[in-house]
Structure formats: structure tokens, C-alpha cells
Design an enzyme around this catalytic site. Sequence first.
Site, PDB file in Angstrom:
ATOM      1  N   GLY A  21       4.764   1.536  18.867  1.00 57.60           N
ATOM      2  CA  GLY A  21       5.661   0.675  17.957  1.00 57.60           C
ATOM      3  C   GLY A  21       6.959   1.262  18.352  1.00 57.60           C
ATOM      4  O   GLY A  21       7.281   2.417  18.832  1.00 57.60           O
ATOM      5  N   LEU A  67       9.228   2.518  16.331  1.00 56.16           N
ATOM      6  CA  LEU A  67       9.620   3.934  15.731  1.00 56.16           C
ATOM      7  C   LEU A  67       8.638   4.969  16.420  1.00 56.16           C
ATOM      8  O   LEU A  67       8.934   6.119  16.704  1.00 56.16           O
ATOM      9  CB  LEU A  67       9.458   3.945  14.306  1.00 56.16           C
ATOM     10  CG  LEU A  67       9.791   5.042  13.367  1.00 56.16           C
ATOM     11  CD1 LEU A  67      11.269   5.605  13.737  1.00 56.16           C
ATOM     12  CD2 LEU A  67       9.652   4.832  12.011  1.00 56.16           C
ATOM     13  N   ASP A 104      -7.473   3.709  15.409  1.00 57.23           N
ATOM     14  CA  ASP A 104      -7.165   2.647  14.338  1.00 57.23           C
ATOM     15  C   ASP A 104      -7.078   3.341  13.164  1.00 57.23           C
ATOM     16  O   ASP A 104      -8.193   3.764  12.842  1.00 57.23           O
ATOM     17  CB  ASP A 104      -8.432   1.482  14.549  1.00 57.23           C
ATOM     18  CG  ASP A 104      -8.023   0.519  13.551  1.00 57.23           C
ATOM     19  OD1 ASP A 104      -7.392   0.670  12.641  1.00 57.23           O
ATOM     20  OD2 ASP A 104      -8.907  -0.581  13.656  1.00 57.23           O
ATOM     21  N   ILE A 105      -6.206   3.333  12.451  1.00 60.94           N
ATOM     22  CA  ILE A 105      -6.105   4.030  11.282  1.00 60.94           C
ATOM     23  C   ILE A 105      -6.964   3.596  10.085  1.00 60.94           C
ATOM     24  O   ILE A 105      -7.074   4.206   9.053  1.00 60.94           O
ATOM     25  CB  ILE A 105      -4.362   4.345  10.522  1.00 60.94           C
ATOM     26  CG1 ILE A 105      -3.942   2.898  10.138  1.00 60.94           C
ATOM     27  CG2 ILE A 105      -3.803   4.942  11.888  1.00 60.94           C
ATOM     28  CD1 ILE A 105      -2.512   3.221   9.411  1.00 60.94           C
ATOM     29  N   ALA A 116       1.361   0.194  11.177  1.00 63.11           N
ATOM     30  CA  ALA A 116       1.725  -0.803  10.256  1.00 63.11           C
ATOM     31  C   ALA A 116       1.345  -2.135  10.462  1.00 63.11           C
ATOM     32  O   ALA A 116       1.603  -2.665  11.801  1.00 63.11           O
ATOM     33  CB  ALA A 116       3.317  -0.662   9.532  1.00 63.11           C
ATOM     34  N   THR A 161       9.452   0.678   2.867  1.00 61.74           N
ATOM     35  CA  THR A 161      10.240  -0.266   3.271  1.00 61.74           C
ATOM     36  C   THR A 161      11.033  -0.634   2.084  1.00 61.74           C
ATOM     37  O   THR A 161      10.761  -0.544   0.715  1.00 61.74           O
ATOM     38  CB  THR A 161       9.384  -1.693   3.474  1.00 61.74           C
ATOM     39  OG1 THR A 161      10.376  -2.798   3.645  1.00 61.74           O
ATOM     40  CG2 THR A 161       8.426  -2.026   2.418  1.00 61.74           C
ATOM     41  N   ASP A 162      12.206  -1.389   2.132  1.00 64.05           N
ATOM     42  CA  ASP A 162      13.157  -1.665   1.223  1.00 64.05           C
ATOM     43  C   ASP A 162      12.610  -3.041   0.464  1.00 64.05           C
ATOM     44  O   ASP A 162      12.777  -3.363  -0.740  1.00 64.05           O
ATOM     45  CB  ASP A 162      14.421  -2.369   1.739  1.00 64.05           C
ATOM     46  CG  ASP A 162      14.162  -3.221   2.830  1.00 64.05           C
ATOM     47  OD1 ASP A 162      13.551  -2.870   3.914  1.00 64.05           O
ATOM     48  OD2 ASP A 162      14.911  -4.351   2.782  1.00 64.05           O
ATOM     49  N   TYR A 210       2.938  -8.378   1.610  1.00 65.55           N
ATOM     50  CA  TYR A 210       3.369  -7.341   2.522  1.00 65.55           C
ATOM     51  C   TYR A 210       3.780  -6.260   1.721  1.00 65.55           C
ATOM     52  O   TYR A 210       3.560  -4.820   1.839  1.00 65.55           O
ATOM     53  CB  TYR A 210       4.384  -7.766   3.623  1.00 65.55           C
ATOM     54  CG  TYR A 210       5.151  -6.773   4.431  1.00 65.55           C
ATOM     55  CD1 TYR A 210       4.705  -6.033   5.538  1.00 65.55           C
ATOM     56  CD2 TYR A 210       6.404  -6.367   3.767  1.00 65.55           C
ATOM     57  CE1 TYR A 210       5.289  -4.827   5.881  1.00 65.55           C
ATOM     58  CE2 TYR A 210       7.025  -5.412   4.519  1.00 65.55           C
ATOM     59  CZ  TYR A 210       6.506  -4.679   5.620  1.00 65.55           C
ATOM     60  OH  TYR A 210       7.141  -3.738   6.123  1.00 65.55           O
ATOM     61  N   LYS A 237       2.728  -2.382   1.124  1.00 61.93           N
ATOM     62  CA  LYS A 237       3.582  -1.091   1.587  1.00 61.93           C
ATOM     63  C   LYS A 237       3.708  -0.146   0.537  1.00 61.93           C
ATOM     64  O   LYS A 237       3.613   1.132   0.563  1.00 61.93           O
ATOM     65  CB  LYS A 237       4.791  -1.415   1.912  1.00 61.93           C
ATOM     66  CG  LYS A 237       4.862  -2.226   3.590  1.00 61.93           C
ATOM     67  CD  LYS A 237       4.331  -1.302   4.592  1.00 61.93           C
ATOM     68  CE  LYS A 237       5.238  -0.332   4.911  1.00 61.93           C
ATOM     69  NZ  LYS A 237       4.662   0.502   6.126  1.00 61.93           N
TER      70      LYS A 237
END
Length: 291
Positions: free
Chosen positions: A10, A12, A35-36, A59, A100-101, A124, A128
Amino acid sequence: MKALVTGAAGQLGLELTRVFGQDGEVVALPRARLDICDHEAVLHVTRETRPDVILNCAAYNDVDGAETDPGAAMQVNGFGVRSLAAAARETGAVLVHYGTDFVFDGMAVHPYDESASPGPQSVYATSKLLGEWFARGAPRHYVLRVESLFGGGTEAVDPTVRPLGSTVDRMVDAMLAGRPVRGVTDRTVSPSYVPDVAAATRSLVMGNAAVGLYHCVNTGRATWFEVAWAAASRLGCEPLLSPITMSEVQTRAARPRFCALSNGKIVAAGATMPTWEDALDRYLAARIGEM
Ligand SMILES: NC(=O)c1ccc[n+]([C@@H]2O[C@H](COP(=O)([O-])OP(=O)(O)OC[C@H]3O[C@@H](n4cnc5c(N)ncnc54)[C@H](OP(=O)(O)O)[C@@H]3O)[C@@H](O)[C@H]2O)c1
């Protein structure tokens, strides 16, 4: 220091692999290799590799898709993180997880700091937030809330590859191609430049900063229109830009309107978080240097 990066393909994940690889060993695992959501695989890999730090970049980021497939979002963003926290707890590794915001309702008028109460407005966002809670199960954890990531891949492993494309990447792609760009005027963000997030992560981990929750965004805030205008004016293509409002954009999931984040805590902990305008300058210099 030995780092294990999940979701390593990804935007990041690529940059963290580069940054932590500069003076340490990195086990970079894209989804095809770990695969987490596979609890046993997570424990097995962690026992085998014995990392000092687990950097979780895996994610489920399809904000609208999560509304119709909540199970997938909860599995990756929630229960996958629980497995990583269990692995970190067992092996003594530091767990770095990214939030995340979107956990906020967007009704504030001042930037949210880490003490602000979450109010997730979508599946979502809820998934998160669950992940943040599970990450705390690792005794040594950093939960770093990032926002509107951009620039992953431009200064990373291969400068010609931008595999995923953030909103900023797509806007600049369009401007460079001479296509029109629309910028939303009623959604406020504090963008996060991927190289600055990676450097801040390294600073916290290497500096042994106090564990906990941090807002990891560039300094300042702007509407998406203002971000687009800044990019357009630097590239000399303002005429391509036009304003729109959120009401003109059809999305399945709700987006918070005001999500500026205060980064005072992470700066006080020793991380450098330049302004978003400074980050945009460096990003555009990297993009133009590619051409
Ligand atoms: N992008 C943003 O603007 C933004 C904003 C706020 C927070 N964040 C958070 O910041 C972090 C990094 O985001 P990013 O933009 O770098 O994400 P990204 O580019 O979408 O990368 C996520 C990676 O996770 C992988 N993945 C998905 N499910 C997985 C699983 N079950 N096991 C292992 N890997 C899996 C994906 O692989 P596939 O491509 O094969 O599915 C992808 O390579 C995430 O926690 C994200 O939620 C991002």
C-alpha cells in the site's frame, strides 16, 4: 531494529519499508504473503521473524464499499488488528497502527485533539475505531491517526510507481494531463504527506516516545478546494479548477465535514510535521522531477 510491515504494497507500507530499511532490517509482507485476518498466520509469522516493531499498514479502505460489506471491513480493520496486538503482546514487539480522522463526526469548529470523543458516522469509521481499541491490547503501542494521505510511492521504492492514487495524486494527475478538476469547498482536512508520516513514525519508535494515541497529520488545515487551488497555482493551471459542494457528490457513506486534526501532541513528542503547503511543494517537486 527489525520491522515487520503488513499491507506492505500500500501507499504507506511502501514508504515505511523504505524508511525503516535505511538503517535496519525490514520484513515487508504484502497481503499475498500475510493476510492479517488469518490469526494463526499472524502469530506464526511474528514468532518466526521476532520483529522489534510491527507496522500495520493493512486496511480495508473502501469507505463506500464498507456500507454493503461491513463484515469485510470489521475483519480487516478490527479483528485483524486484534491478532496483531496479540502477536505483539506475545513477542514483546511494539505495535504501530494507523487510524483515521473519520472516527469523528465532523461537527467541530476547532481541530480535534486526541482527547476529543469519537463519533463515527459510517461502517468504515466504526471498523477503524474498533481497530484503535484492539491495538491498545499491545502493551507497547502507537495508534497514529492519519488523514487524506498523499504522495505514497513518489519518494518510495520506485519513483515511477504510484500504485493506488490518493485524492491529491488524482487531482495532480488530471492537472498535469490538462483535464478539469473539481474541488470540494465544504469539507476541511489536515492532509498527511506519506513521507512525513513515515518519518514521524520512525521518530516516535526510535525515540521511545510515550505509547498511546497521536494525531499524525501535516500542520494546518484546508478545504479540498484550497488544496486543489494550491496545487493548481503552483502548476500554473488554475483555469482547470472549479468548486463543488458535498451535496453534489454522491457517496454511499457519510463523510465528516470538518476533520482538521491538531498535531500538537506528536510534535511535542519530537516528530517534525511541516505545514501541508510545504509538503505539497515537496510532493509536486517529486512529481515534476519524474517527468
Ligand atoms: N489513504 C488515506 O487517505 C487514509 C486516511 C486515513 C487513514 N488511513 C489509514 O492509513 C493506513 C494506511 O493506508 P494506505 O492509504 O497506505 O492504504 P492502502 O494504500 O489502501 O494499502 C492498504 C494495503 O492493505 C492491504 N490489505 C487489505 N486487506 C488486507 C489483509 N486482510 N491482510 C493484509 N493486507 C491487506 C491492501 O492490499 P490489497 O490492495 O491487495 O487489498 C493494501 O496493499 C490504513 O490503516 C488506513 O486505514 C488512510
